[in-house]
Design an enzyme around this catalytic site. Structure first.
Site, PDB file in Angstrom:
ATOM      1  N   GLU A 128       0.830  -1.192   0.000  1.00  0.00           N
ATOM      2  CA  GLU A 128       0.000   0.000   0.000  1.00  0.00           C
ATOM      3  C   GLU A 128       0.870   1.250   0.000  1.00  0.00           C
ATOM      4  O   GLU A 128       1.924   1.283   0.624  1.00  0.00           O
ATOM      5  CB  GLU A 128      -0.913  -0.005   1.232  1.00  0.00           C
ATOM      6  CG  GLU A 128      -1.915  -1.147   1.171  1.00  0.00           C
ATOM      7  CD  GLU A 128      -2.910  -1.131   2.316  1.00  0.00           C
ATOM      8  OE1 GLU A 128      -4.103  -1.292   2.037  1.00  0.00           O
ATOM      9  OE2 GLU A 128      -2.519  -0.959   3.478  1.00  0.00           O
ATOM     10  N   CYS A 141       3.640   8.506   1.170  1.00  0.00           N
ATOM     11  CA  CYS A 141       4.175   7.551   2.145  1.00  0.00           C
ATOM     12  C   CYS A 141       4.349   6.212   1.426  1.00  0.00           C
ATOM     13  O   CYS A 141       3.380   5.628   0.951  1.00  0.00           O
ATOM     14  CB  CYS A 141       3.170   7.442   3.297  1.00  0.00           C
ATOM     15  SG  CYS A 141       3.637   6.218   4.508  1.00  0.00           S
ATOM     16  N   CYS A 148       6.380  -7.064   7.759  1.00  0.00           N
ATOM     17  CA  CYS A 148       7.518  -6.574   8.549  1.00  0.00           C
ATOM     18  C   CYS A 148       7.996  -7.700   9.457  1.00  0.00           C
ATOM     19  O   CYS A 148       7.176  -8.465   9.971  1.00  0.00           O
ATOM     20  CB  CYS A 148       7.072  -5.372   9.386  1.00  0.00           C
ATOM     21  SG  CYS A 148       8.435  -4.540  10.225  1.00  0.00           S
ATOM     22  N   CYS A 152       6.057  -4.636  16.464  1.00  0.00           N
ATOM     23  CA  CYS A 152       5.665  -3.564  17.382  1.00  0.00           C
ATOM     24  C   CYS A 152       4.185  -3.757  17.704  1.00  0.00           C
ATOM     25  O   CYS A 152       3.373  -3.947  16.786  1.00  0.00           O
ATOM     26  CB  CYS A 152       5.919  -2.207  16.749  1.00  0.00           C
ATOM     27  SG  CYS A 152       7.628  -2.027  16.224  1.00  0.00           S
ATOM     28  N   CYS A 155       1.258  -1.634  16.059  1.00  0.00           N
ATOM     29  CA  CYS A 155       1.289  -1.422  14.611  1.00  0.00           C
ATOM     30  C   CYS A 155       0.587  -2.559  13.869  1.00  0.00           C
ATOM     31  O   CYS A 155       0.871  -3.731  14.097  1.00  0.00           O
ATOM     32  CB  CYS A 155       2.733  -1.312  14.162  1.00  0.00           C
ATOM     33  SG  CYS A 155       2.928  -1.241  12.372  1.00  0.00           S
ATOM     34  N   SER A 243      12.016   6.502   8.096  1.00  0.00           N
ATOM     35  CA  SER A 243      11.664   6.229   9.490  1.00  0.00           C
ATOM     36  C   SER A 243      12.114   4.818   9.849  1.00  0.00           C
ATOM     37  O   SER A 243      11.849   3.862   9.123  1.00  0.00           O
ATOM     38  CB  SER A 243      10.145   6.358   9.663  1.00  0.00           C
ATOM     39  OG  SER A 243       9.771   5.951  10.960  1.00  0.00           O
ATOM     40  N   SER A 265      11.344   5.962  15.415  1.00  0.00           N
ATOM     41  CA  SER A 265      10.113   5.595  16.114  1.00  0.00           C
ATOM     42  C   SER A 265      10.478   5.328  17.571  1.00  0.00           C
ATOM     43  O   SER A 265      10.791   4.202  17.941  1.00  0.00           O
ATOM     44  CB  SER A 265       9.518   4.330  15.494  1.00  0.00           C
ATOM     45  OG  SER A 265       9.042   4.613  14.214  1.00  0.00           O
ATOM     46  N   LEU A 266      10.453   6.366  18.390  1.00  0.00           N
ATOM     47  CA  LEU A 266      10.929   6.219  19.774  1.00  0.00           C
ATOM     48  C   LEU A 266       9.809   5.661  20.669  1.00  0.00           C
ATOM     49  O   LEU A 266       9.957   4.602  21.268  1.00  0.00           O
ATOM     50  CB  LEU A 266      11.438   7.573  20.285  1.00  0.00           C
ATOM     51  CG  LEU A 266      12.158   7.514  21.619  1.00  0.00           C
ATOM     52  CD1 LEU A 266      13.423   6.677  21.538  1.00  0.00           C
ATOM     53  CD2 LEU A 266      12.493   8.919  22.135  1.00  0.00           C
ATOM     54  N   CYS A 385      -1.065   6.308   9.792  1.00  0.00           N
ATOM     55  CA  CYS A 385       0.154   5.660  10.281  1.00  0.00           C
ATOM     56  C   CYS A 385      -0.161   4.351  10.974  1.00  0.00           C
ATOM     57  O   CYS A 385      -1.007   4.314  11.870  1.00  0.00           O
ATOM     58  CB  CYS A 385       0.810   6.504  11.367  1.00  0.00           C
ATOM     59  SG  CYS A 385       1.472   8.015  10.830  1.00  0.00           S
TER      60      CYS A 385
HETATM   61  N1  SAH Z   1       9.154   0.523  10.223  1.00  0.00           N
HETATM   62  C1  SAH Z   1       9.401   1.907  10.268  1.00  0.00           C
HETATM   63  C2  SAH Z   1       8.560   2.714   9.319  1.00  0.00           C
HETATM   64  C3  SAH Z   1       7.124   2.357   9.167  1.00  0.00           C
HETATM   65  S1  SAH Z   1       6.034   2.736  10.518  1.00  0.00           S
HETATM   66  C4  SAH Z   1       9.238   2.423  11.675  1.00  0.00           C
HETATM   67  O1  SAH Z   1       8.738   1.693  12.516  1.00  0.00           O
HETATM   68  O2  SAH Z   1       9.646   3.543  11.912  1.00  0.00           O
HETATM   69  C5  SAH Z   1       5.747   4.486  10.358  1.00  0.00           C
HETATM   70  C6  SAH Z   1       5.371   5.189  11.689  1.00  0.00           C
HETATM   71  O3  SAH Z   1       4.030   4.882  12.097  1.00  0.00           O
HETATM   72  C7  SAH Z   1       6.276   4.772  12.820  1.00  0.00           C
HETATM   73  O4  SAH Z   1       6.642   5.849  13.629  1.00  0.00           O
HETATM   74  C8  SAH Z   1       5.361   3.851  13.583  1.00  0.00           C
HETATM   75  O5  SAH Z   1       5.809   3.696  14.886  1.00  0.00           O
HETATM   76  C9  SAH Z   1       4.039   4.564  13.471  1.00  0.00           C
HETATM   77  N2  SAH Z   1       2.889   3.724  13.800  1.00  0.00           N
HETATM   78  C10 SAH Z   1       2.787   2.381  13.671  1.00  0.00           C
HETATM   79  N3  SAH Z   1       1.566   1.970  14.080  1.00  0.00           N
HETATM   80  C11 SAH Z   1       0.881   3.049  14.463  1.00  0.00           C
HETATM   81  C12 SAH Z   1      -0.451   3.265  14.933  1.00  0.00           C
HETATM   82  N4  SAH Z   1      -1.304   2.269  15.069  1.00  0.00           N
HETATM   83  N5  SAH Z   1      -0.831   4.536  15.220  1.00  0.00           N
HETATM   84  C13 SAH Z   1       0.014   5.559  15.023  1.00  0.00           C
HETATM   85  N6  SAH Z   1       1.273   5.423  14.567  1.00  0.00           N
HETATM   86  C14 SAH Z   1       1.716   4.179  14.286  1.00  0.00           C
HETATM   87 FE1  SF4 Z   2       7.455  -2.812  11.462  1.00  0.00          FE
HETATM   88 FE2  SF4 Z   2       7.589  -0.133  11.805  1.00  0.00          FE
HETATM   89 FE3  SF4 Z   2       5.287  -1.458  12.230  1.00  0.00          FE
HETATM   90 FE4  SF4 Z   2       7.325  -1.766  13.927  1.00  0.00          FE
HETATM   91  S1  SF4 Z   2       6.179   0.137  13.534  1.00  0.00           S
HETATM   92  S2  SF4 Z   2       6.046  -3.428  13.101  1.00  0.00           S
HETATM   93  S3  SF4 Z   2       9.063  -1.677  12.538  1.00  0.00           S
HETATM   94  S4  SF4 Z   2       6.357  -1.261  10.274  1.00  0.00           S
END
Ligand code: SAH
Ligand code: SF4
Length: 417
Positions: A128, A141, A148, A152, A155, A243, A265-266, A385
């Protein structure tokens, strides 16, 4: 109103007989030109008999047609001789992957589901890509992997196991497809009275779609070379943000070799909390991650690292966390992006209350860090996101074999054109 355009009825995991593939990708034995580096293309031109001292010039010509102008047909390349055009057309393809559906959110965000060419087992996967128009800019984006490897817990993509890395071509094709669909090629812009003055619908690109870009480093690097080359897609490195969830050993190389802006992504200020939210933290804890950021090549007050922080009710959103965040970032040219949690079916968290987010933002802001709250965009079409996930799942070896032999049978039964 949300609009969905279903452009095909393909089953993503079904083996696609060559003739049924939108662009006949499986039948097409020609090499995909889009995604090749300059060096790879020059070498291929050498194989076609083009003299070494002409290869650079030819690469430039072809790149300009393909990436500056968006042409999809070698015959349009007016400054290339007819004979050479025919040779190129016999050897290379300029096809795009198929766009299976386009969804348009009531806020104007667009999400495209892209079906990739069948892999070596005959299975087609999907990714996507999301376009977010704003007042003075438009952000695309893009995804770097199907699924992945990381998990996390907040996510949606993390619930889809890794299917495979995207190739450089598949990464850059997302930008090309977006330009196709938005009409961002010179001829289309010239014919459009409502075209933006800058000539750009896509002003920024973020590698924040599906996948962890630093686990697909080489392909992301090659794709970003094409994105930033003047004879490529002509995007500034400062308008591309990668990111990462914190793949520490690759961060320095990202700055040195790709040179784009970095986002981390902290999401937490304490290791115990981050271990749960971003399990990769157990391998590369917060201190090690922040040291890598401090040393990010090219970091300066004009080129700050963005720290993304998803706001999860009762988990990481207390004023004490905001104060800890400020302490952690001391000495790092940084900005903070607060992301209201975007829910997805079955997600185990809730988004923080608005006042809580505001209080958090104020503490960070008072300490001198810009801390905008990211407005959720495209939630109604699951484009915000962390909401992306395609139906592709990694196939078990047995299923793969079955698909492969089915595909081979189909191929054998398909009469050659
Ligand atoms: N894998 C990379 C990039 C893709 S995720 C990473 O983790 O940085 C892009 C951003 O969306 C990251 O900051 C991730 O932490 C955030 N994200 C993931 N799931 C989310 C959610 N359900 N709500 C808001 N932000 C989210
Ligand atoms: Fe993968 Fe980024 Fe989602 Fe974590 S936040 S599961 S690294 S896509």
């Amino acid at each position: 109103m949300t609009t969905t355009l279903d452009l095909t009825h393909a089953n993503p995991n079904a083996p696609v007989p060559a003739a049924a593939a939108g662009n006949d990708a499986a039948l097409d034995t020609r090499l995909a030109l889009i995604g090749m580096t300059r060096e790879e293309l020059a070498a291929e031109l050498g194989n076609l008999g083009i003299a070494a001292n002409q290869q650079r010039m030819r690469v430039s010509q072809i790149w300009r047609w393909v990436y500056n102008r968006g042409v999809q047909d070698f015959d349009a390349m007016a400054n290339v001789s007819k004979d050479l055009r025919a040779t190129l057309a016999g050897h290379f393809s300029l096809g795009r992957p198929e766009v299976v559906s386009e969804q348009i959110s009531n806020d104007g965000t667009r999400k495209w589901l892209i079906s990739l060419a069948p892999d070596e087992h005959g299975a087609r996967h999907e990714v996507e890509t999301v376009y977010i128009p704003e007042q003075n800019r438009g952000t695309l984006c893009i995804s770097s992997q199907v699924g992945c490897t990381l998990t996390c817990t907040f996510c949606h993509t993390g619930t889809q196991t890794l299917v495979r890395n995207l190739t450089a071509g598949e990464i850059i094709q997302q930008v090309i497809i977006a330009r196709d669909r938005l009409g961002e090629w010179p001829e289309l812009l010239a014919a459009n009275p409502d075209a933006p003055e800058s000539g750009r619908y896509i002003t920024n690109v973020v590698l924040m779609g599906m996948g962890e870009p630093l686990y697909n480093f080489d392909h992301v690097k090659d794709a970003m070379e094409i994105a930033t080359d003047n004879e490529g897609l002509c995007l500034s490195r400062r308008r591309i943000t990668l990111s990462t969830s914190g793949v520490v050993p690759m961060i320095e190389r990202c700055g040195e070799e790709i040179g784009v802006m970095l986002a981390i992504s902290l999401h937490a200020t304490r290791d115990d909390i981050r271990n749960t939210l971003v399990p990769l933290n157990k391998k590369y804890p917060i201190k090690v991650l922040l040291d890598a950021c401090r040393n990010y090549p090219g970091i300066s007050n004009a080129r700050r690292v963005t720290f993304e922080y998803v706001m999860l009710k009762g988990i990481n959103d207390a004023p004490a966390h905001a104060r800890e965040l400020v302490q952690l970032l001391k000495g790092i040219p940084a900005k903070v992006n607060l992301i209201p949690f975007n829910p997805w079916p079955g997600s185990p968290y809730e988004c923080s209350d608005w006042e809580t987010i505001e209080t958090f933002a104020e503490i960070v802001n008072k300490a001198g860090y810009s801390s905008p709250v990211r407005t959720p965009r495209g939630r109604d079409i699951m484009a915000a996101c962390g909401q992306l996930k395609s139906a592709s799942e990694r196939l078990r070896a047995k299923q793969r074999k079955a698909l492969q032999s089915e595909a081979e049978t189909e191929r054998a039964a398909t009469p050659a054109e």
